[in-house]
Design an enzyme around this catalytic site. Structure first.
Site, PDB file in Angstrom:
ATOM      1  N   ARG A  29       0.587  34.180 -42.431  1.00  0.00           N
ATOM      2  CA  ARG A  29       1.693  34.356 -43.849  1.00  0.00           C
ATOM      3  C   ARG A  29       0.490  33.154 -44.319  1.00  0.00           C
ATOM      4  O   ARG A  29       0.733  32.179 -43.393  1.00  0.00           O
ATOM      5  CB  ARG A  29       2.822  34.225 -43.161  1.00  0.00           C
ATOM      6  N   ASP A  30       0.359  32.675 -45.095  1.00  0.00           N
ATOM      7  CA  ASP A  30      -0.377  31.247 -45.971  1.00  0.00           C
ATOM      8  C   ASP A  30       1.117  30.672 -45.799  1.00  0.00           C
ATOM      9  O   ASP A  30       1.764  30.619 -46.700  1.00  0.00           O
ATOM     10  CB  ASP A  30      -0.723  32.182 -47.565  1.00  0.00           C
ATOM     11  N   ILE A  31       1.079  29.232 -45.787  1.00  0.00           N
ATOM     12  CA  ILE A  31       1.208  28.264 -45.373  1.00  0.00           C
ATOM     13  C   ILE A  31       1.760  27.755 -46.899  1.00  0.00           C
ATOM     14  O   ILE A  31       2.977  26.928 -46.369  1.00  0.00           O
ATOM     15  CB  ILE A  31       0.272  27.182 -45.044  1.00  0.00           C
ATOM     16  N   GLU A  93     -11.931  27.356 -50.096  1.00  0.00           N
ATOM     17  CA  GLU A  93     -11.391  26.352 -49.710  1.00  0.00           C
ATOM     18  C   GLU A  93     -11.945  26.263 -47.591  1.00  0.00           C
ATOM     19  O   GLU A  93     -12.113  25.110 -47.151  1.00  0.00           O
ATOM     20  CB  GLU A  93     -10.162  25.716 -50.069  1.00  0.00           C
ATOM     21  N   VAL A  94     -11.070  27.322 -47.428  1.00  0.00           N
ATOM     22  CA  VAL A  94     -11.267  27.180 -45.750  1.00  0.00           C
ATOM     23  C   VAL A  94     -12.249  28.508 -44.997  1.00  0.00           C
ATOM     24  O   VAL A  94     -12.282  29.378 -46.122  1.00  0.00           O
ATOM     25  CB  VAL A  94      -9.900  27.964 -44.961  1.00  0.00           C
ATOM     26  N   HIS A  98     -11.932  34.818 -45.244  1.00  0.00           N
ATOM     27  CA  HIS A  98     -10.133  36.113 -44.930  1.00  0.00           C
ATOM     28  C   HIS A  98      -9.986  36.201 -46.446  1.00  0.00           C
ATOM     29  O   HIS A  98     -10.586  36.030 -47.763  1.00  0.00           O
ATOM     30  CB  HIS A  98      -9.492  34.855 -44.967  1.00  0.00           C
ATOM     31  N   MET A  99      -9.042  37.579 -46.326  1.00  0.00           N
ATOM     32  CA  MET A  99      -8.688  38.415 -47.109  1.00  0.00           C
ATOM     33  C   MET A  99      -7.254  38.199 -47.498  1.00  0.00           C
ATOM     34  O   MET A  99      -6.570  38.097 -46.774  1.00  0.00           O
ATOM     35  CB  MET A  99      -8.700  39.859 -47.735  1.00  0.00           C
ATOM     36  N   HIS A 100      -6.829  37.200 -49.218  1.00  0.00           N
ATOM     37  CA  HIS A 100      -5.754  37.409 -49.506  1.00  0.00           C
ATOM     38  C   HIS A 100      -4.896  38.699 -49.710  1.00  0.00           C
ATOM     39  O   HIS A 100      -5.295  39.347 -51.312  1.00  0.00           O
ATOM     40  CB  HIS A 100      -5.492  36.318 -50.532  1.00  0.00           C
TER      41      HIS A 100
HETATM   42  P1  AMP Z   1      -8.905  29.796 -49.991  1.00  0.00           P
HETATM   43  O1  AMP Z   1      -8.987  28.944 -50.702  1.00  0.00           O
HETATM   44  O2  AMP Z   1      -9.569  31.575 -50.574  1.00  0.00           O
HETATM   45  O3  AMP Z   1     -10.181  29.581 -49.663  1.00  0.00           O
HETATM   46  O4  AMP Z   1      -8.196  30.214 -48.759  1.00  0.00           O
HETATM   47  C1  AMP Z   1      -7.373  29.143 -47.879  1.00  0.00           C
HETATM   48  C2  AMP Z   1      -5.834  28.939 -47.517  1.00  0.00           C
HETATM   49  O5  AMP Z   1      -5.594  29.047 -46.509  1.00  0.00           O
HETATM   50  C3  AMP Z   1      -4.819  28.948 -48.592  1.00  0.00           C
HETATM   51  O6  AMP Z   1      -3.878  29.799 -49.493  1.00  0.00           O
HETATM   52  C4  AMP Z   1      -4.496  27.879 -48.287  1.00  0.00           C
HETATM   53  O7  AMP Z   1      -3.342  27.807 -48.616  1.00  0.00           O
HETATM   54  C5  AMP Z   1      -4.253  28.117 -46.657  1.00  0.00           C
HETATM   55  N1  AMP Z   1      -4.082  27.010 -45.309  1.00  0.00           N
HETATM   56  C6  AMP Z   1      -4.598  26.347 -45.026  1.00  0.00           C
HETATM   57  N2  AMP Z   1      -4.164  25.970 -43.972  1.00  0.00           N
HETATM   58  C7  AMP Z   1      -3.181  26.739 -43.479  1.00  0.00           C
HETATM   59  C8  AMP Z   1      -2.568  26.969 -42.545  1.00  0.00           C
HETATM   60  N3  AMP Z   1      -2.092  26.452 -41.556  1.00  0.00           N
HETATM   61  N4  AMP Z   1      -1.984  28.112 -41.900  1.00  0.00           N
HETATM   62  C9  AMP Z   1      -1.091  29.344 -42.727  1.00  0.00           C
HETATM   63  N5  AMP Z   1      -2.502  29.159 -44.228  1.00  0.00           N
HETATM   64  C10 AMP Z   1      -2.813  28.355 -44.914  1.00  0.00           C
END
Ligand code: AMP
Length: 112
Positions: A29-31, A93-94, A98-100
Site C-alpha cells: 500500500r502506498d504510504i 519520484e521513485v 512501479h505500477m500504481h
Molecule cells: P511515483 O511518483 O510514480 O514515483 O510514485 C512513488 C510513490 O511511492 C508515491 O505515490 C509515494 O507516496 C510512494 N512511496 C514513497 N515512499 C513510500 C514508502 N515508504 N512506502 C510506501 N509508498 C511509498
C-alpha cells in the site's frame, strides 16, 4: 540496488504494508494514498523506469497481478486505474519501476 527504497522493501530491510508477493513481483500500500485503495506493484528486480522494461513476461505478470489485486480489493466491477509514471514529465519520484493501482473513487480525466 543498495540505495533504492523499493529494493530495501523487497529485501525486507524496510517493511511496507505488503499485500502480495511471489518470485517476481511485490505489492504494498502506498504510504500517501491518492485514493481509498492505492497499491504499488513492483518487480523484485531493480528496473529504473518503464523505458527499461524489456521483458514481456514480467510486464504481463505486473499487469496480471494488478488485475488480481483489483479483484481482491473489490474494485473490478466499479473500475479502477493503473498508472506507470515515467521520468520527469511523467512525475516519477521513485526510480524503481512501479505500477500504481488506484480505486475506490471516481477518477478524473485528463489526469493532472
Ligand atoms: P511515483 O511518483 O510514480 O514515483 O510514485 C512513488 C510513490 O511511492 C508515491 O505515490 C509515494 O507516496 C510512494 N512511496 C514513497 N515512499 C513510500 C514508502 N515508504 N512506502 C510506501 N509508498 C511509498
Amino acid at each position: 540496488m543498495s540505495d533504492c527504497l523499493f529494493c530495501k522493501m523487497v529485501e525486507g530491510e524496510i517493511k511496507p504494508d505488503m499485500v502480495y508477493q511471489d518470485d517476481y513481483v511485490f505489492a504494498f500500500r502506498d504510504i500517501s494514498p491518492k485514493a481509498p485503495v492505492h497499491i504499488l506493484i513492483i518487480p523484485k528486480q531493480h528496473i529504473e523506469t518503464l523505458n527499461d522494461l524489456n521483458d514481456a513476461g514480467l510486464a504481463g505478470h505486473l499487469l496480471k497481478t494488478a488485475i488480481q489485486l483489483a479483484k481482491q480489493e473489490g474494485l473490478a466491477e466499479e473500475g479502477y486505474r493503473t498508472v506507470f509514471n515515467c521520468n520527469k514529465n511523467g512525475g516519477q519520484e521513485v526510480f524503481h519501476l512501479h505500477m500504481h493501482l488506484l480505486g475506490g473513487r471516481q477518477m478524473n480525466w485528463p489526469p493532472g
